[in-house]
Design a protein around this motif. Structure first.
Motif, PDB file in Angstrom:
ATOM      1  N   GLU A 107       0.806  -1.218   0.000  1.00 42.93           N
ATOM      2  CA  GLU A 107       0.000   0.000   0.000  1.00 42.93           C
ATOM      3  C   GLU A 107       0.842   1.271   0.000  1.00 42.93           C
ATOM      4  N   LEU A 108       2.164   1.122   0.139  1.00 45.67           N
ATOM      5  CA  LEU A 108       3.034   2.294   0.157  1.00 45.67           C
ATOM      6  C   LEU A 108       3.141   2.929  -1.226  1.00 45.67           C
ATOM      7  N   THR A 109       3.291   4.224  -1.262  1.00 39.96           N
ATOM      8  CA  THR A 109       3.543   4.953  -2.505  1.00 39.96           C
ATOM      9  C   THR A 109       4.685   5.928  -2.269  1.00 39.96           C
ATOM     10  N   PRO A 110       5.382   6.367  -3.320  1.00 37.11           N
ATOM     11  CA  PRO A 110       6.391   7.418  -3.142  1.00 37.11           C
ATOM     12  C   PRO A 110       5.719   8.683  -2.604  1.00 37.11           C
ATOM     13  N   PRO A 111       6.472   9.582  -2.004  1.00 36.20           N
ATOM     14  CA  PRO A 111       5.866  10.812  -1.449  1.00 36.20           C
ATOM     15  C   PRO A 111       5.128  11.605  -2.528  1.00 36.20           C
ATOM     16  N   GLN A 112       3.883  12.016  -2.200  1.00 34.25           N
ATOM     17  CA  GLN A 112       3.039  12.764  -3.136  1.00 34.25           C
ATOM     18  C   GLN A 112       2.356  13.919  -2.404  1.00 34.25           C
ATOM     19  N   PRO A 113       3.108  14.971  -2.064  1.00 26.96           N
ATOM     20  CA  PRO A 113       2.513  16.104  -1.342  1.00 26.96           C
ATOM     21  C   PRO A 113       1.348  16.722  -2.125  1.00 26.96           C
ATOM     22  N   LEU A 114       0.310  17.098  -1.417  1.00 27.66           N
ATOM     23  CA  LEU A 114      -0.875  17.771  -1.983  1.00 27.66           C
ATOM     24  C   LEU A 114      -1.629  16.915  -2.988  1.00 27.66           C
ATOM     25  N   ALA A 115      -1.384  15.603  -3.001  1.00 26.45           N
ATOM     26  CA  ALA A 115      -1.994  14.758  -4.035  1.00 26.45           C
ATOM     27  C   ALA A 115      -3.518  14.835  -4.003  1.00 26.45           C
ATOM     28  N   GLU A 116      -4.104  14.742  -2.820  1.00 31.37           N
ATOM     29  CA  GLU A 116      -5.569  14.755  -2.724  1.00 31.37           C
ATOM     30  C   GLU A 116      -6.139  16.093  -3.184  1.00 31.37           C
ATOM     31  N   LEU A 117      -5.549  17.188  -2.705  1.00 32.01           N
ATOM     32  CA  LEU A 117      -6.027  18.515  -3.089  1.00 32.01           C
ATOM     33  C   LEU A 117      -5.871  18.735  -4.590  1.00 32.01           C
ATOM     34  N   LEU A 118      -4.707  18.385  -5.145  1.00 31.97           N
ATOM     35  CA  LEU A 118      -4.455  18.612  -6.569  1.00 31.97           C
ATOM     36  C   LEU A 118      -5.376  17.763  -7.435  1.00 31.97           C
ATOM     37  N   THR A 119      -5.608  16.524  -7.027  1.00 34.58           N
ATOM     38  CA  THR A 119      -6.489  15.654  -7.807  1.00 34.58           C
ATOM     39  C   THR A 119      -7.912  16.206  -7.835  1.00 34.58           C
ATOM     40  N   GLN A 120      -8.383  16.685  -6.689  1.00 34.40           N
ATOM     41  CA  GLN A 120      -9.725  17.278  -6.631  1.00 34.40           C
ATOM     42  C   GLN A 120      -9.814  18.510  -7.537  1.00 34.40           C
ATOM     43  N   GLN A 121      -8.825  19.386  -7.440  1.00 40.46           N
ATOM     44  CA  GLN A 121      -8.830  20.607  -8.248  1.00 40.46           C
ATOM     45  C   GLN A 121      -8.712  20.288  -9.736  1.00 40.46           C
ATOM     46  N   PHE A 122      -7.964  19.224 -10.037  1.00 38.03           N
ATOM     47  CA  PHE A 122      -7.791  18.839 -11.434  1.00 38.03           C
ATOM     48  C   PHE A 122      -9.122  18.392 -12.037  1.00 38.03           C
ATOM     49  N   GLU A 123      -9.909  17.646 -11.262  1.00 36.95           N
ATOM     50  CA  GLU A 123     -11.215  17.204 -11.750  1.00 36.95           C
ATOM     51  C   GLU A 123     -12.121  18.400 -11.994  1.00 36.95           C
ATOM     52  N   VAL A 124     -12.070  19.383 -11.096  1.00 36.53           N
ATOM     53  CA  VAL A 124     -12.871  20.598 -11.277  1.00 36.53           C
ATOM     54  C   VAL A 124     -12.414  21.340 -12.529  1.00 36.53           C
ATOM     55  N   TYR A 125     -11.100  21.468 -12.700  1.00 39.30           N
ATOM     56  CA  TYR A 125     -10.541  22.214 -13.834  1.00 39.30           C
ATOM     57  C   TYR A 125     -10.904  21.551 -15.161  1.00 39.30           C
ATOM     58  N   ARG A 126     -10.937  20.218 -15.181  1.00 41.43           N
ATOM     59  CA  ARG A 126     -11.280  19.492 -16.414  1.00 41.43           C
ATOM     60  C   ARG A 126     -12.673  19.833 -16.897  1.00 41.43           C
ATOM     61  N   GLY A 127     -13.546  20.222 -15.975  1.00 44.13           N
ATOM     62  CA  GLY A 127     -14.905  20.548 -16.388  1.00 44.13           C
ATOM     63  C   GLY A 127     -14.955  21.702 -17.361  1.00 44.13           C
ATOM     64  N   SER A 128     -14.045  22.670 -17.203  1.00 39.71           N
ATOM     65  CA  SER A 128     -14.033  23.820 -18.113  1.00 39.71           C
ATOM     66  C   SER A 128     -12.918  23.734 -19.153  1.00 39.71           C
ATOM     67  N   ALA A 129     -12.019  22.768 -18.982  1.00 40.80           N
ATOM     68  CA  ALA A 129     -10.912  22.609 -19.928  1.00 40.80           C
ATOM     69  C   ALA A 129     -10.707  21.122 -20.209  1.00 40.80           C
ATOM     70  N   PRO A 130     -11.625  20.488 -20.927  1.00 38.17           N
ATOM     71  CA  PRO A 130     -11.563  19.030 -21.133  1.00 38.17           C
ATOM     72  C   PRO A 130     -10.281  18.546 -21.801  1.00 38.17           C
ATOM     73  N   TRP A 131      -9.614  19.425 -22.533  1.00 40.03           N
ATOM     74  CA  TRP A 131      -8.415  18.992 -23.245  1.00 40.03           C
ATOM     75  C   TRP A 131      -7.291  18.539 -22.306  1.00 40.03           C
ATOM     76  N   VAL A 132      -7.329  18.930 -21.035  1.00 40.10           N
ATOM     77  CA  VAL A 132      -6.274  18.469 -20.126  1.00 40.10           C
ATOM     78  C   VAL A 132      -6.367  16.967 -19.902  1.00 40.10           C
ATOM     79  N   SER A 133      -7.477  16.356 -20.318  1.00 40.04           N
ATOM     80  CA  SER A 133      -7.609  14.899 -20.190  1.00 40.04           C
ATOM     81  C   SER A 133      -6.592  14.155 -21.052  1.00 40.04           C
ATOM     82  N   ASP A 134      -5.978  14.858 -22.023  1.00 40.66           N
ATOM     83  CA  ASP A 134      -4.908  14.237 -22.812  1.00 40.66           C
ATOM     84  C   ASP A 134      -3.697  13.914 -21.944  1.00 40.66           C
TER      85      ASP A 134
END
Length: 886
Positions: free
Chosen positions: A617-644
């Motif tokens: 279950e260990l992963t390499p260090p990923q600071p702010l991973a949860e916050l960034l992932t949430q914000q990324f999903e929000v951002y994709r709503g107005s900029a779908p091209w980041v899904s590339d």
């Protein structure tokens, strides 16, 4: 061809009868041939054929062996375009090759006529000759189609058409700069395309479908030049001799330089070390190598190993090395001073290491998924590097039999030498020695495999077409309906009907998402260009060229609290999340994390099954991973091209800062000496992304300090990565470009960063890190690790142990959190009195220790030797004492 020479040649050209405004094919060919003669060059028949066809305006596919002068043909294409007032484009698969070609063309045609665009940097982008990566040309082709301002297009290493990740970028220009217009399609005339293609590779295989594509799409003839005769013929040998013995034989029979091919960086480095005892250079050559390396600065770790190897005439060359080390190996090789170079199969991509003999240690490789035998294209791409045009009359390709086969052959030979024709005793001796077997999972090869692959033609290149959000958005800039344009491109692609149907479904899904997000809107009726949809927002220039997720990073940074203690580190984490993951580094982090964790679990008595579950279950260090992932999903709503692109939270730069590491500390801690070049490129990319992405109004003083530190770490480790980028960004000044070009060929210029103390702001951060590293190790009571840092200064483990006892007799604990490393607990005196040596320059540094009672009355006291720091490129700490503050 200097700029003056090119101009003189052009002035002499007379317009042809057919075209009163431009010189004719015969005049163009004659002028170029005259220049080659001035250079002391004689054109090979294959070169003559290709250049004549290019002068006549035809497409050329040049499928000729390595060393047959394809670069000179490309130069002719640029020359013809320049004389006709056309814009020519050179593309290659890697930035290093694009940069190398840029400087070469600057020297030939002059700085004012040559530009470069790679995403990282752009210089003289409006020049008539452009060097760029394939993706840059592909995006231009998508935006402008057949109306693109492109004449001759030179696509080097065209076998990358079949590359799984990047092949689309080699196919798109063939589709979009050619192709007939659909009836009634606005914005696309019925005349032929202006683009003229020169496709080049030594391993193209069957080119018939490319000939058909270009001929039908442009109305021009296509000529394939595929002379199988090499200017430097090759001989092939299958060797059952031990590798070291074989290399000694090749060197003594004057078949050096020898490039020893491995299929992993680890094997290449280990082999080189194992060959260090070989006597391959003369006394005079050793002395010349010593003089060449006299002023070159090798870092600790692999640098010391490489220094020793080079002085023995042995080189190492692979992508994990620092760029300055690779270039040093290349330049010493070009001067004939290295006799054996151990490297990887990446040599096949246009790297400039002149060699006479290629020795492959295997005919099988791990390709990231499985271990398999080399295919014909891979073999010929590597083997073709043997034999240096202008130096050798012949080249040699040697393939070693598998090691277990060689060992068994040696056992048989030894038994026969001892027992002669007594077959019974020979058999007994062989049985006693034991037959060597291949390791588990080994994919073997034989002499028959070797004989087959020598004559095998390269496999047909498989199409790797794909569609993406950025493709659709680029097509929207074209004056026609993007839906029809996408459909036409997919139907014209070199794919099966089933795959084309799949690509069309993907394209429709992308269009729906862009419409749903409000990025696109349907028009009530087609506009004057035939568009049925249109953009509702303005995209920044080159939005998909460099860091496609940079707009998201800018938006995420604006959400951070500039007053937070962790703000600067959090900004770094945001930027790191949009960079490509350096898997060698994160893999090393994971390995160490598991090692430390398993030690803890064993000490706690956790049983094996539970330990394995926790480790999984260990992963390499990923600071702010949860916050960034949430914000990324929000951002994709107005900029779908980041899904590339995938967001990739990680901690490499931040890890260095939190551990107070310098570059060498990081390499040693994670034991990544063989991948230090990967680490350096990542740090360089992070520095560039920070510089280009974070708005000035969000640059706090601490963040600016860290940015200066990061740039200086990269610069002091290997100045070439940033110097070229920063000078190119400064503009297309001919003198600067000439200086850069001269540096490419000058060993003494490979390693010349400014004094590390010259950038006082960055150096202070380095000193803070060096001192806080000692505080962290002190808190962990690791006197052995502290001794590794300071034993040369007389601070061995015993002395540090005494200091630890003295502190912990007063305080029970020592804090090392973010507050502990704050500027209030670091004292630097840049003009101290009573220094250890008045003849040298010194700073005084005290790291105040953060005790539990916040008395802050103890510290680690040291001198910083500025003179020595300039010599090493990092702070040289001279320990004074650990004790109460005075």
């Amino acid at each position: 061809m200097s700029a003056a020479t090119a101009s003189k040649r052009l002035d002499k050209l007379e317009p042809s009868a057919e075209d009163s405004g431009a010189p004719g094919p015969e005049e163009l060919y004659a002028a170029f041939e005259s220049w080659t003669q001035d250079q002391g060059l004689t054109l090979y028949p294959a070169q003559q054929d290709a250049i004549l066809e290019l002068a006549d305006g035809q497409h050329v596919i040049m499928s000729t062996p390595t060393g047959s002068g394809k670069s000179l043909v490309a130069t002719a294409a640029h020359f013809f375009a320049l004389s006709r007032g056309q814009r020519s484009v050179y593309t290659a698969p890697i930035k290093a090759l694009v940069s190398e070609k840029f400087f070469s063309l600057v020297e030939i045609f002059g700085a004012e006529n040559v530009g470069m665009v790679t995403g990282d940097s752009s210089v003289n982008a409006s020049a008539p000759i452009i060097c760029c990566t394939a993706e840059i040309l592909a995006n231009e082709a998508l935006r402008d189609g057949r109306d693109a301002d492109v004449g001759p297009v030179i696509m080097d290493e065209f076998h990358f058409y079949a590359d799984p990740q990047r092949g689309w970028a080699w196919q798109v220009p063939l589709l979009e700069l050619t192709g007939r217009a659909e009836p009634g399609s606005p914005g696309r005339g019925s005349t032929g395309s202006r683009a003229q293609f020169l496709l080049m590779s030594a391993t193209l295989g069957d080119t018939s479908r490319f000939e058909t594509r270009l001929s039908e799409g442009t109305g021009r003839d296509v000529v394939t030049v595929s002379s199988a005769e090499r200017p430097v013929p090759l001989s092939f040998e299958y060797s059952t001799t031990a590798l070291q013995t074989k290399l000694e034989e090749l060197v003594t029979t004057h078949q050096a330089p020898v490039y020893v091919v491995h299929f992993s960086q680890r094997e290449a480095a280990e082999r080189a070390v194992g060959l260090a005892s070989l006597n391959v250079v003369s006394k005079e050559e050793r002395e010349l190598i010593r003089l060449k390396l006299e002023t070159f600065r090798f870092a600790k770790g692999f640098g010391k190993t490489l220094n020793r190897l080079l002085r023995a005439g042995i080189g190492v060359h692979h992508a994990g090395m620092l760029p300055k080390y690779r270039r040093l190996v290349e330049q010493l090789s070009q001067q004939g001073l290295l006799k054996v170079i151990c490297g990887t199969d990446t040599l096949g991509v246009g790297i400039n290491v002149p060699i006479r003999t290629v020795l492959l240690t295997a005919l099988s490789k791990y390709d990231g998924t499985r271990t398999r035998q080399l295919n014909a294209r891979e073999f010929h791409q590597i083997a073709g590097r043997a034999g240096r045009a202008g130096f050798d009359t012949a080249g040699t390709v040697v393939v070693q039999a598998p090691e277990h086969v060689i060992e068994n052959e040696q056992a048989i030979s030894k038994a026969r030498a001892k027992h002669g024709d007594d077959e019974k005793k020979v058999s007994q001796a062989i049985r006693s020695a034991g037959k060597k077997k291949p390791r588990e999972g080994f994919v073997s090869w034989s002499e028959k495999t070797f004989e087959r692959i020598i004559t095998a033609t390269p496999e047909p290149m498989v199409s790797r077409m794909r569609v993406s959000y950025s493709m659709v958005l680029h097509l929207l800039e074209r004056p026609e309906d993007p839906i029809r344009a996408m459909r036409r491109m997919i139907l014209a692609a070199d794919e099966t009907p089933a795959r084309k149907a799949q690509l069309q479904r993907q394209a429709l899904q992308i269009l729906r998402e862009l419409l749903t997000a409000g990025v696109l809107e349907r028009l009530d009726s087609p506009d004057e260009d035939g568009r049925t949809v249109d953009l509702t927002l303005d995209l920044q220039d080159n939005f998909a060229l460099n860091q496609p997720l940079a707009p998201f990073a800018m938006a995420a940074v604006e959400l951070l609290d500039t007053e937070s203690e962790s703000y600067a580190l959090d900004v770094i984490s945001v930027i790191e999340s949009i960079l490509e993951t350096p898997h060698q580094i994160t893999g090393a982090q994971m390995k160490q994390l598991k090692s430390e964790k398993i030690g803890e679990l064993k000490a706690e008595g956790v049983d094996y099954v539970e330990r394995m579950r926790i480790l999984d279950e260990l992963t390499p260090p990923q600071p702010l991973a949860e916050l960034l992932t949430q914000q990324f999903e929000v951002y994709r709503g107005s900029a779908p091209w980041v899904s590339d692109h995938a967001l990739q939270p990680k901690s490499v730069v931040r890890d260095m800062l939190e551990r107070a590491f310098g570059f060498t500390d990081m390499v040693n801690h994670y034991q990544i000496a063989r991948s230090e070049g990967v680490l350096l490129r990542y740090l360089s990319d992070a520095y560039k992304a920070l510089r280009q992405t974070v708005p000035e109004n969000l640059l706090t003083e601490e963040l600016q300090d860290l940015l200066e530190w990061l740039g200086e770490v990269v610069r002091q480790t290997d100045s070439s990565l940033l110097e070229e980028w920063e000078r190119l960004k400064a503009g297309d000044d001919p003198e600067k470009l000439a200086e850069l070009a001269a540096m490419e060929a000058d060993i003494s210029a490979l390693d010349h960063p400014d004094r590390v103390t010259a950038n006082a702001r960055a150096f202070k951060v380095m000193v803070r890190n060096a001192m806080f590293l000692r505080a962290e190790l002190f808190a962990q009571e690791k006197e052995a690790k502290l001794a590794e840092l300071d034993a040369e200064q007389g601070w061995d483990a015993d002395r540090w142990g005494e200091a630890l006892d003295a502190y912990f007799n007063v305080y029970e604990d020592l804090y090392t959190d973010a507050q502990s490393r704050g500027p209030s607990l670091m004292r630097i005196d840049v003009a101290p009195a009573n220094t250890p040596d008045p003849a040298r320059r010194w700073w005084r540094a005290v790291q105040v220790l953060d005790d539990p009672q916040s008395h802050h009355d103890w510290g680690i006291h040291a001198w910083i030797d500025l003179s020595a720091s300039d010599e090493t490129g990092a702070p040289v700490v001279v320990m004074d004492r650990v004790g109460e503050l005075g």
